[in-house]
Design a protein around this motif. Structure first.
Motif, PDB file in Angstrom:
ATOM      1  N   LYS A  90       0.855  -1.190   0.000  1.00 64.15           N
ATOM      2  CA  LYS A  90       0.000   0.000   0.000  1.00 64.15           C
ATOM      3  C   LYS A  90       0.891   1.240   0.000  1.00 64.15           C
ATOM      4  O   LYS A  90       1.496   1.583   1.022  1.00 64.15           O
ATOM      5  N   ALA A 110      -0.701  -4.961   0.873  1.00 59.29           N
ATOM      6  CA  ALA A 110      -2.020  -4.551   0.433  1.00 59.29           C
ATOM      7  C   ALA A 110      -3.070  -5.472   1.023  1.00 59.29           C
ATOM      8  O   ALA A 110      -2.786  -6.615   1.405  1.00 59.29           O
ATOM      9  N   THR A 150      -1.020   6.424  -6.301  1.00 60.75           N
ATOM     10  CA  THR A 150      -1.959   5.326  -6.135  1.00 60.75           C
ATOM     11  C   THR A 150      -2.574   4.990  -7.486  1.00 60.75           C
ATOM     12  O   THR A 150      -3.092   5.867  -8.168  1.00 60.75           O
TER      13      THR A 150
END
Length: 325
Positions: free
Chosen positions: A266, A288, A324
């Motif tokens: 992440k 993640a 992202t």
């Protein structure tokens, strides 16, 4: 790759993230069905021919090796190992195998040339030679070109001609062309741009700054830890960190360090810290959601590493750039 030939019943062999340079000594693994050699240093693509004896081999992974960047890499492997059904996670269709077999000789010639270049570069790395020398085949080609040029030059000046204004102009043009060619050869050629991501979207491992690093997996906190030995007295403003879900990229004084991660992380929850004593850069990257945490008795286990000075240290955070996707 040693002492594996007696494993007659071995069906799956995972040697990813090692220092393997040649595929060898697997002929005795009669039941081998899947072989994973992801992110090694295999440059001798011709060594896959040793896997012809493994008639039950169905899956092979060579992604992240120098040989996977060769022009004609996939066609060569598909045509050489007719028993394969899947290469680097992509199934091999019947039409693809037919096309690969039809052009095998031409592809093999190109692959051998690229392999020779890679082997030569590897020998230079072992010697610690960072010069711009070229391989013997290129040296022979350069010598032949120079000899031909010298012969043409001698023929031009030794050939009798009439003493006329036209012959004088021709000599002047010849000298002018030679001067321009010398000036052009002295021009500094632009350095080719480093390939970080291939045209088909495959991320490559790059270490331009030749930094030592350690990538470990913290099972208790479900995260990855990347310890990068950044130069101790270098200002932090010369660092640029970019963390993506599947890889991380660090720019150190303009030189790129890029590492493909074994699991998805992440980026928005990742943290970058700089040691106040050693200068090391520590990246903490949580896994993640949906990633399965492995079982391990120790708090952390190494995934891949290079030599590092271990010990307790204090770190301070600095700005982290992420995207992202």
């Amino acid at each position: 790759m040693e002492n594996l030939g007696r494993l007659k019943k071995l069906e799956y062999l995972n040697l990813a993230l090692n220092n393997i340079e040649v595929i060898e000594n697997l002929e005795g693994c009669e039941s081998l069905q899947k072989l994973d050699l992801t992110v090694n240093f295999i440059g001798r693509l011709s060594s896959v021919e040793s896997l012809r004896h493994n008639v039950h081999l169905r899956e092979l992974f060579l992604v992240g090796n120098p040989c996977s960047d060769y022009d004609g890499y996939r066609s060569y492997v598909v045509a050489t190992l007719v028993q394969l059904q899947c290469l680097d996670g992509n199934e091999i269709s019947r039409s693809e195998r037919i096309r690969a077999c039809q052009c095998l000789e031409e592809v093999r010639r190109r692959v051998m040339e690229q392999e020779e270049q890679q082997v030569w570069r590897r020998e230079k790395e072992k010697r610690g030679d960072t010069g711009d020398s070229v391989c013997p085949r290129q040296q022979e080609a350069q010598q032949e070109a120079q000899q031909e040029e010298q012969q043409e030059e001698q023929e031009f000046w030794n050939t009798p001609c009439s003493f006329t204004p036209e012959s004088r102009l021709e000599a002047h043009r010849h000298l002018e062309e030679k001067r321009r060619a010398m000036e052009k050869s002295k021009e500094k050629k632009p350095k080719p741009q480093r390939t970080l991501i291939t045209e088909d979207g495959r991320v490559l491992n790059v270490n331009e700054a030749k930094l030592e690093f350690s990538l470990t997996e913290d099972e208790d906190n479900n995260q990855l830890l990347l310890d990068l030995t950044v130069y101790r007295h270098m200002d932090t403003s010369l660092l640029d960190v970019d963390i993506q879900p599947t890889y991380t990229r660090v720019s150190v004084k303009g030189k790129v360090f890029q590492l493909v991660l074994p699991v998805e992380v992440k980026p928005d929850s990742s943290v970058a810290q700089r040691s106040q004593t050693t200068g090391h850069l520590l990246l903490t990257m949580p896994r993640a959601e949906g990633e399965i945490r492995g079982t391990c008795h120790s708090k952390s286990r190494p995934i891949t590493s290079s030599r590092l000075t271990q010990g307790p240290d204090r770190y301070r955070c600095f700005r982290l750039r992420f995207f992202t996707v």
